[in-house]
Write a protein that holds these residues in place. Structure first.
Motif, short mmCIF file in Angstrom:
data_model
loop_
_atom_site.label_atom_id
_atom_site.label_comp_id
_atom_site.label_asym_id
_atom_site.label_seq_id
_atom_site.Cartn_x
_atom_site.Cartn_y
_atom_site.Cartn_z
N ARG A 19 12.48 36.27 12.49
CA ARG A 19 11.92 35.06 13.12
C ARG A 19 11.96 33.87 12.17
N TRP A 20 11.54 34.09 10.91
CA TRP A 20 11.47 32.96 9.98
C TRP A 20 12.84 32.58 9.43
N LEU A 21 13.75 33.54 9.33
CA LEU A 21 15.12 33.19 8.93
C LEU A 21 15.79 32.34 10.01
N LEU A 22 15.57 32.68 11.27
CA LEU A 22 16.09 31.86 12.37
C LEU A 22 15.58 30.43 12.27
N ALA A 23 14.30 30.28 11.96
CA ALA A 23 13.71 28.95 11.86
C ALA A 23 14.32 28.13 10.74
N GLN A 24 14.87 28.80 9.73
CA GLN A 24 15.50 28.11 8.60
C GLN A 24 17.02 27.97 8.78
N GLY A 25 17.51 28.31 9.96
CA GLY A 25 18.92 28.07 10.26
C GLY A 25 19.85 29.23 9.95
N PHE A 26 19.33 30.40 9.58
CA PHE A 26 20.18 31.56 9.31
C PHE A 26 20.48 32.29 10.62
N GLU A 27 21.48 33.17 10.55
CA GLU A 27 21.87 33.98 11.70
C GLU A 27 21.60 35.45 11.37
N LEU A 370 3.04 40.64 5.51
CA LEU A 370 4.45 40.72 5.92
C LEU A 370 4.97 39.36 6.35
N GLU A 371 4.19 38.65 7.16
CA GLU A 371 4.64 37.33 7.61
C GLU A 371 4.77 36.37 6.43
N LEU A 372 3.83 36.41 5.51
CA LEU A 372 3.90 35.51 4.36
C LEU A 372 5.07 35.85 3.45
N GLN A 373 5.36 37.13 3.28
CA GLN A 373 6.52 37.53 2.50
C GLN A 373 7.80 37.06 3.19
N ALA A 374 7.86 37.20 4.51
CA ALA A 374 9.03 36.73 5.27
C ALA A 374 9.22 35.23 5.14
N ARG A 375 8.13 34.49 5.19
CA ARG A 375 8.23 33.03 5.04
C ARG A 375 8.71 32.67 3.64
#
Length: 492
Positions: A19-27, A370-375
């Motif tokens: 989810r957070w990689l998508l928000a940063q423009g990754f695929e 987990l969410e904070l690590q992902a961010r």
């Protein structure tokens, strides 16, 4: 062209990272060896340690991500409700179509500046990779003389393979261990029909009920104050404060007829369970020291006592199992059954473009950290925050290496705040004077990490104030007498 990222695992860690990689423009592309998303929460036998009647041992507020609230009212949701929540989360952010189910990764290796993923469908090279395959899939079974000769009718299983009490009705069951799953299962069996339940343990832990004075216990013990205290107070004082909260809430095990734990909470450890100690007090669960030997159906314990049992259920922890990592990655990480060298469990300076999610040995809930690590991963790779320098990463790895051989449990609040600081989303107490008490002594709800920094939300303050006050733990700005005393300690 957007960089492609392979994510291994479609459990909570893999989904929130995507989810957070998508928000940063990754695929991102997610590879999941099971037939459903959710990881442990899928409940799939052989791929999940969740049994059908299991509920969370962390509260609804802390078993959620910051973008999606639960639709249920239960304080401790069922495993089916958590799985439904993860499906909604995947759908909400367009991740479902990015998941390749029934796709086991056979090997992850370096290829040039990228990462090669090999699976039964072939091989693909990605710009980056994230390992989010889970930390708790490979049970650790300790060596006990005679264990392999046990002749009880139901044999030896791990808590990972437990699927409910029906198979054990009318049977004598020995449960080994004193962590969450062991005590949950022992209580389950004692209430739902086992003829006799015996718990064997190396040491007695303190046991904290899920509720204390009507407030979920994880709201009380996993706080930001606990992090600050850990940083500035002597370990003995932190130990004393935590023990005071826990014993005041539910007493000490010896008061219920269980063995007395070590006077130090840190030495003894603590387990969250609502009903175990009352069942010990009622004589429905018997506690024994650790096993000395097994012969046929007889188990002999360190105090010389013996029990004949029909089944043994091992709740003795898990080993680190990442069989798909190639030899070069394994050597760089110095990977073994317990340890993985990484800067705050996430990055290694000699493996740029590779990250690990959820690989610390937990104490407390996983969803918020987990969410904070992902961010942190997404922001570092996407440029929203400056990445940690190579020198800082190496220093962090050396600090971790120096701790090898010591207990590896990481408390939820310590992990969450460390990741929040790295991601630039740890709110300043001075910026939120009306929320100061809640931020110090309230729950580390995911909403409080959307107050400031990248991806802050306009309604975060309102939502956090509501979540902090939901169970009456933090209902005013005025500190209690104990809170004032504790706050004074960290100021000095």
């Amino acid at each position: 062209m957007s960089e492609r990222v392979a994510i291994i695992g479609a459990g909570p860690g893999g989904l929130v990272t995507a989810r957070w990689l998508l928000a940063q423009g990754f695929e991102p592309t997610i590879f999941e060896q099971g037939s459903d998303v959710g990881g442990q929460w899928s409940g799939t036998p052989g791929r999940s340690g969740v049994w059908p009647t299991m509920h969370t041992n962390t509260s609804r507020v802390l078993t959620a991500f910051s973008d999606l609230e639960h639709q249920c009212d239960e304080v401790y949701p069922s495993n089916q409700q958590i799985l439904e929540y993860l499906h909604r989360y995947a759908d909400m952010f367009g991740m479902t179509e990015r998941i390749h189910l029934n796709t086991r990764i056979d090997e992850l290796s370096r290829e040039g500046s990228g990462w090669r993923i090999r699976h039964r469908g072939g091989a693909e090279v990605f710009d980056r990779a994230v390992v989010a395959s889970g930390r708790f899939h490979s049970p650790a079974i300790p060596a006990v003389p005679g264990l392999d000769t046990f002749a009880g009718a139901l044999g030896v299983i791990s808590t990972y393979d437990y699927r409910g009490p029906s198979d054990f009705a009318g049977r004598r069951v020995l449960v080994a261990g004193c962590a969450v799953s062991a005590l949950e299962i022992a209580a389950d069996l004692a209430i739902l029909g086992a003829a006799r339940v015996v718990v064997t343990q190396r040491r007695q832990r303190y046991v904290l009920a899920k509720f204390a004075a009507g407030v979920p216990s994880d709201h009380r013990i996993f706080t930001r104050f606990g992090v600050l205290a850990n940083e500035v107070l002597p370990p003995a004082e932190v130990d004393r404060q935590l023990k005071e909260i826990i014993v005041e809430a539910g007493g000490s095990p010896e008061q219920y007829g269980a063995p007395a734990p070590d006077p130090s909470l840190f030495a003894a450890g603590v387990t969250l369970n609502q009903g175990y100690l009352p069942l010990v007090a009622e004589g429905r669960i018997t506690v024994r020291p650790w096993m000395e030997s097994i012969a046929d159906t007889a188990v002999t314990f360190a105090d010389g006592s013996t029990e004949d049992v029909d089944a043994i259920i091992m709740g003795t922890g898990f080993t680190m199992s990442l069989p798909f990592l190639d030899d070069g990655i394994r050597a760089t990480l110095d990977l073994d059954d317990i340890h993985l060298d990484a800067d705050r469990h996430t990055f290694h300076p000699d493996l740029p473009g590779l990250a690990f999610v959820g690989m610390w040995d937990q104490s407390g809930g996983y969803f918020v950290p987990l969410e904070l690590q992902a961010r942190w991963i997404a922001y570092s790779w996407g440029g929203a925050v400056a990445p940690t320098s190579e020198a800082e990463q190496r220093s962090s790895v050396e600090v971790y290496r120096a701790r090898r051989g010591t207990p590896q449990k990481t408390r939820m609040n310590l992990a969450a705040v460390a990741f929040a600081r790295a991601a630039g989303v740890e709110p300043s107490l001075d910026d939120w004077p009306l929320l100061r008490r809640a931020l110090l002594f309230g729950p580390l709800a995911p909403s409080c990490f959307r107050l400031s920094g990248p991806d802050s939300m306009s309604d975060a303050a309102e939502r956090f104030a509501r979540e902090a006050a939901e169970f009456g733990a933090v209902t005013s700005e005025e500190l209690t007498e104990r809170e004032r005393a504790y706050a004074a300690l960290i100021r000095h």
